[in-house]
Scaffold this motif. Structure first.
Motif, PDB file in Angstrom:
ATOM      1  N   CYS A   8       0.850  -1.365  -0.051  1.00  0.00           N
ATOM      2  CA  CYS A   8      -0.114   0.162   0.028  1.00  0.00           C
ATOM      3  C   CYS A   8       1.066   1.440   0.032  1.00  0.00           C
ATOM      4  O   CYS A   8       0.689   2.166   0.749  1.00  0.00           O
ATOM      5  CB  CYS A   8      -0.801  -0.031   1.087  1.00  0.00           C
ATOM      6  N   ALA A  10       3.292   4.014  -2.612  1.00  0.00           N
ATOM      7  CA  ALA A  10       2.792   5.139  -3.656  1.00  0.00           C
ATOM      8  C   ALA A  10       1.889   4.526  -4.893  1.00  0.00           C
ATOM      9  O   ALA A  10       0.873   5.131  -5.091  1.00  0.00           O
ATOM     10  CB  ALA A  10       4.023   5.724  -4.232  1.00  0.00           C
ATOM     11  N   ASP A  31      -0.396  -5.053   3.800  1.00  0.00           N
ATOM     12  CA  ASP A  31       1.005  -4.427   3.667  1.00  0.00           C
ATOM     13  C   ASP A  31       1.701  -4.990   5.144  1.00  0.00           C
ATOM     14  O   ASP A  31       1.177  -5.127   6.084  1.00  0.00           O
ATOM     15  CB  ASP A  31       0.930  -2.829   3.715  1.00  0.00           C
ATOM     16  N   ALA A  65       2.013  -4.965  -5.172  1.00  0.00           N
ATOM     17  CA  ALA A  65       2.485  -3.555  -5.653  1.00  0.00           C
ATOM     18  C   ALA A  65       3.513  -3.367  -4.518  1.00  0.00           C
ATOM     19  O   ALA A  65       3.510  -2.245  -3.765  1.00  0.00           O
ATOM     20  CB  ALA A  65       1.426  -2.679  -5.711  1.00  0.00           C
ATOM     21  N   GLU A  73       8.628 -13.535  -2.683  1.00  0.00           N
ATOM     22  CA  GLU A  73       8.164 -14.203  -1.648  1.00  0.00           C
ATOM     23  C   GLU A  73       6.498 -14.642  -1.703  1.00  0.00           C
ATOM     24  O   GLU A  73       6.327 -15.786  -1.283  1.00  0.00           O
ATOM     25  CB  GLU A  73       8.030 -13.392  -0.282  1.00  0.00           C
ATOM     26  N   LEU A  88       3.476  -6.573 -10.214  1.00  0.00           N
ATOM     27  CA  LEU A  88       3.851  -5.058 -10.550  1.00  0.00           C
ATOM     28  C   LEU A  88       5.606  -4.956 -10.756  1.00  0.00           C
ATOM     29  O   LEU A  88       6.011  -4.063 -11.344  1.00  0.00           O
ATOM     30  CB  LEU A  88       3.330  -3.998  -9.808  1.00  0.00           C
ATOM     31  N   SER A  89       6.117  -5.722  -9.699  1.00  0.00           N
ATOM     32  CA  SER A  89       7.742  -5.686  -9.468  1.00  0.00           C
ATOM     33  C   SER A  89       8.247  -6.648 -10.631  1.00  0.00           C
ATOM     34  O   SER A  89       8.967  -7.405 -10.363  1.00  0.00           O
ATOM     35  CB  SER A  89       7.956  -5.834  -8.095  1.00  0.00           C
ATOM     36  N   GLY A 118       2.850  -1.104 -18.030  1.00  0.00           N
ATOM     37  CA  GLY A 118       3.730  -0.148 -17.253  1.00  0.00           C
ATOM     38  C   GLY A 118       3.472   1.331 -18.154  1.00  0.00           C
ATOM     39  O   GLY A 118       2.369   1.837 -18.672  1.00  0.00           O
ATOM     40  N   SER A 232       7.043   8.321 -10.466  1.00  0.00           N
ATOM     41  CA  SER A 232       6.662   7.400 -11.259  1.00  0.00           C
ATOM     42  C   SER A 232       5.878   7.843 -12.463  1.00  0.00           C
ATOM     43  O   SER A 232       5.328   9.100 -12.080  1.00  0.00           O
ATOM     44  CB  SER A 232       5.807   6.157 -10.317  1.00  0.00           C
ATOM     45  N   ALA A 236       1.637   4.402 -15.324  1.00  0.00           N
ATOM     46  CA  ALA A 236       2.100   2.972 -14.645  1.00  0.00           C
ATOM     47  C   ALA A 236       0.844   2.536 -13.874  1.00  0.00           C
ATOM     48  O   ALA A 236       0.416   1.341 -14.253  1.00  0.00           O
ATOM     49  CB  ALA A 236       3.492   3.248 -13.809  1.00  0.00           C
TER      50      ALA A 236
HETATM   51  N1  LIG Z   1       5.205  -2.239 -13.447  1.00  0.00           N
HETATM   52  C1  LIG Z   1       4.981  -1.041 -13.181  1.00  0.00           C
HETATM   53  O1  LIG Z   1       4.448  -0.317 -14.109  1.00  0.00           O
HETATM   54  C2  LIG Z   1       5.549  -0.237 -11.890  1.00  0.00           C
HETATM   55  C3  LIG Z   1       5.628   1.188 -11.823  1.00  0.00           C
HETATM   56  C4  LIG Z   1       5.879   1.833 -10.738  1.00  0.00           C
HETATM   57  C5  LIG Z   1       6.590   0.843  -9.643  1.00  0.00           C
HETATM   58  N2  LIG Z   1       6.363  -0.510 -10.010  1.00  0.00           N
HETATM   59  C6  LIG Z   1       7.030  -1.422  -8.704  1.00  0.00           C
HETATM   60  O2  LIG Z   1       5.984  -1.630  -7.870  1.00  0.00           O
HETATM   61  C7  LIG Z   1       6.567  -1.665  -6.458  1.00  0.00           C
HETATM   62  C8  LIG Z   1       6.121  -0.789  -5.523  1.00  0.00           C
HETATM   63  O3  LIG Z   1       6.504   0.829  -5.966  1.00  0.00           O
HETATM   64  P1  LIG Z   1       6.009   1.741  -5.023  1.00  0.00           P
HETATM   65  O4  LIG Z   1       6.533   3.106  -5.595  1.00  0.00           O
HETATM   66  O5  LIG Z   1       4.447   1.793  -4.729  1.00  0.00           O
HETATM   67  O6  LIG Z   1       6.974   1.391  -3.793  1.00  0.00           O
HETATM   68  P2  LIG Z   1       6.654   2.028  -2.022  1.00  0.00           P
HETATM   69  O7  LIG Z   1       7.895   1.748  -1.414  1.00  0.00           O
HETATM   70  O8  LIG Z   1       6.257   3.183  -2.055  1.00  0.00           O
HETATM   71  O9  LIG Z   1       5.532   1.015  -1.624  1.00  0.00           O
HETATM   72  C9  LIG Z   1       5.734  -0.417  -1.481  1.00  0.00           C
HETATM   73  C10 LIG Z   1       4.843  -0.972  -0.204  1.00  0.00           C
HETATM   74  O10 LIG Z   1       4.897  -2.476  -0.178  1.00  0.00           O
HETATM   75  C11 LIG Z   1       5.299  -2.791   1.243  1.00  0.00           C
HETATM   76  N3  LIG Z   1       5.752  -4.163   1.062  1.00  0.00           N
HETATM   77  C12 LIG Z   1       7.212  -4.545   1.155  1.00  0.00           C
HETATM   78  N4  LIG Z   1       7.181  -6.007   1.117  1.00  0.00           N
HETATM   79  C13 LIG Z   1       5.839  -6.421   1.197  1.00  0.00           C
HETATM   80  C14 LIG Z   1       5.423  -7.588   1.585  1.00  0.00           C
HETATM   81  N5  LIG Z   1       6.376  -8.749   1.620  1.00  0.00           N
HETATM   82  N6  LIG Z   1       3.966  -7.849   2.022  1.00  0.00           N
HETATM   83  C15 LIG Z   1       3.363  -6.677   1.915  1.00  0.00           C
HETATM   84  N7  LIG Z   1       3.659  -5.502   1.557  1.00  0.00           N
HETATM   85  C16 LIG Z   1       5.002  -5.263   1.571  1.00  0.00           C
HETATM   86  C17 LIG Z   1       5.925  -1.713   1.811  1.00  0.00           C
HETATM   87  O11 LIG Z   1       5.749  -1.621   3.237  1.00  0.00           O
HETATM   88  C18 LIG Z   1       5.415  -0.542   1.230  1.00  0.00           C
HETATM   89  O12 LIG Z   1       4.285   0.105   1.817  1.00  0.00           O
HETATM   90  C19 LIG Z   1       8.124  -1.788  -6.741  1.00  0.00           C
HETATM   91  O13 LIG Z   1       8.829  -2.789  -6.974  1.00  0.00           O
HETATM   92  C20 LIG Z   1       8.075  -0.960  -8.099  1.00  0.00           C
HETATM   93  O14 LIG Z   1       9.397  -0.951  -8.789  1.00  0.00           O
HETATM   94  C21 LIG Z   1       6.022  -0.917 -11.050  1.00  0.00           C
END
Ligand SMILES: NC(=O)c1ccc[n+]([C@@H]2O[C@H](COP(=O)([O-])OP(=O)(O)OC[C@H]3O[C@@H](n4cnc5c(N)ncnc54)[C@H](O)[C@@H]3O)[C@@H](O)[C@H]2O)c1
Length: 255
Positions: A8, A10, A31, A65, A73, A88-89, A118, A232, A236
């Motif tokens: 949860c 960005a 989260d 996300a 995991e 998403l990752s 994306g 970002s 995306a």
């Molecule tokens: N595919 C796409 O288009 C795209 C675009 C932007 C970001 N992303 C990817 O999405 C992911 C998230 O990006 P973000 O900017 O929201 O990051 P962020 O750091 O703002 O948020 C990630 C959240 O995930 C939580 N988290 C981490 N490990 C966890 C787990 N095992 N279980 C549950 N929650 C967990 C964290 O506490 C955090 O709140 C990143 O890997 C980023 O590279 C993908």
């Protein structure tokens, strides 16, 4: 259709807001940082679960996300229950043994891994073209020099040119687009990536150029930053929402 959102931050926050407005979808959030899940749950009025296992009970779709480590995991747990997973990752799929293992598991459990496109466009045409074989696929990512922390650059400067496999390791911020393109087309080794700092640009752009038996295509997207997360691209989170909507909707349009 019950959608469990894992992560949860960005991106997850933006997705949560979109899913709650989606006809036919109900949202549950999770989260590891429970306070973040609670914040998004309050904003969207979605129920929050403390553990992944609790969330998986009754979930029709899981949206990751969180992070590459989190995807590695949770993917076996989600797919192992036969639940489809929106990942998403995407960069995590650059790890070939991981991609092989989760692909096999999804096949075995008759479920699917869904990867949104994306901040790039054209994957529909690229996937169609791939049916007849692609000769080359190139991603050109160009940004204002400040986007790479560079100052005093007056001419376009190529920062990287080479296979996507190496690009995702060297430029982790571009990992998701390069990985999605590689998966949709000709793989991490054959997909070429060029990364350019261009002082003439005001916005980040991604251009896909592909050639094959179908002909040639060029698709350029000029991205605006996400209102929730300036680091970002807005497209995306919108691409993730469009993919979830496609899953939830009984009618699918486009390739
Ligand atoms: N595919 C796409 O288009 C795209 C675009 C932007 C970001 N992303 C990817 O999405 C992911 C998230 O990006 P973000 O900017 O929201 O990051 P962020 O750091 O703002 O948020 C990630 C959240 O995930 C939580 N988290 C981490 N490990 C966890 C787990 N095992 N279980 C549950 N929650 C967990 C964290 O506490 C955090 O709140 C990143 O890997 C980023 O590279 C993908």
């Amino acid at each position: 259709m019950r959608v469990l959102l894992v992560g949860c931050g960005a991106l997850g926050g933006a997705i949560a807001h979109g899913v709650t407005k989606m006809h036919g979808a109900s949202l549950v959030v999770h989260d590891v940082d429970h306070a973040k899940a609670v914040k998004v749950a309050r904003e969207t009025l979605a129920p929050v679960v403390k553990t992944l296992e609790e969330g998986l009970a009754g979930a029709d779709l899981v949206v990751e996300a969180a992070s590459q480590a989190a995807l590695k995991e949770i993917a076996p747990k989600v797919l192992g229950k036969g639940i489809p997973l929106v990942a998403l990752s995407v960069g995590a799929f650059g790890d070939a043994p991981f991609l092989d293992a989760v692909t096999r598991l999804a096949q075995e459990k008759k479920t699917r891994i869904l990867v949104p496109s994306g901040a790039i466009g054209g994957l529909d045409a690229l996937r169609a073209a791939a049916e007849a074989g692609l000769d080359e696929v190139t991603l050109v990512t160009a940004k204002p020099p400040e986007g790479f922390g560079l100052h005093g650059v007056h001419e376009p400067r190529v920062l990287y040119e080479g296979p996507a496999r190496e690009a995702v390791a060297k430029f982790p911020k571009n990992v998701n687009v390069a990985a999605a393109l590689s998966l949709a087309g000709i793989g991490f080794e054959r997909t070429q990536v060029r990364i350019v700092a261009d002082p003439a640009l005001k916005a980040n752009t991604h251009t896909i150029v592909a050639k094959g038996a179908f002909g040639e295509m060029t698709c350029r997207v000029e991205n605006r930053p996400s209102p929730e997360n300036p680091a970002s691209s807005h497209l995306a989170s919108l691409a993730a929402l469009a993919l979830i909507r496609r899953f939830v909707s009984p009618v699918q349009v486009g390739t």
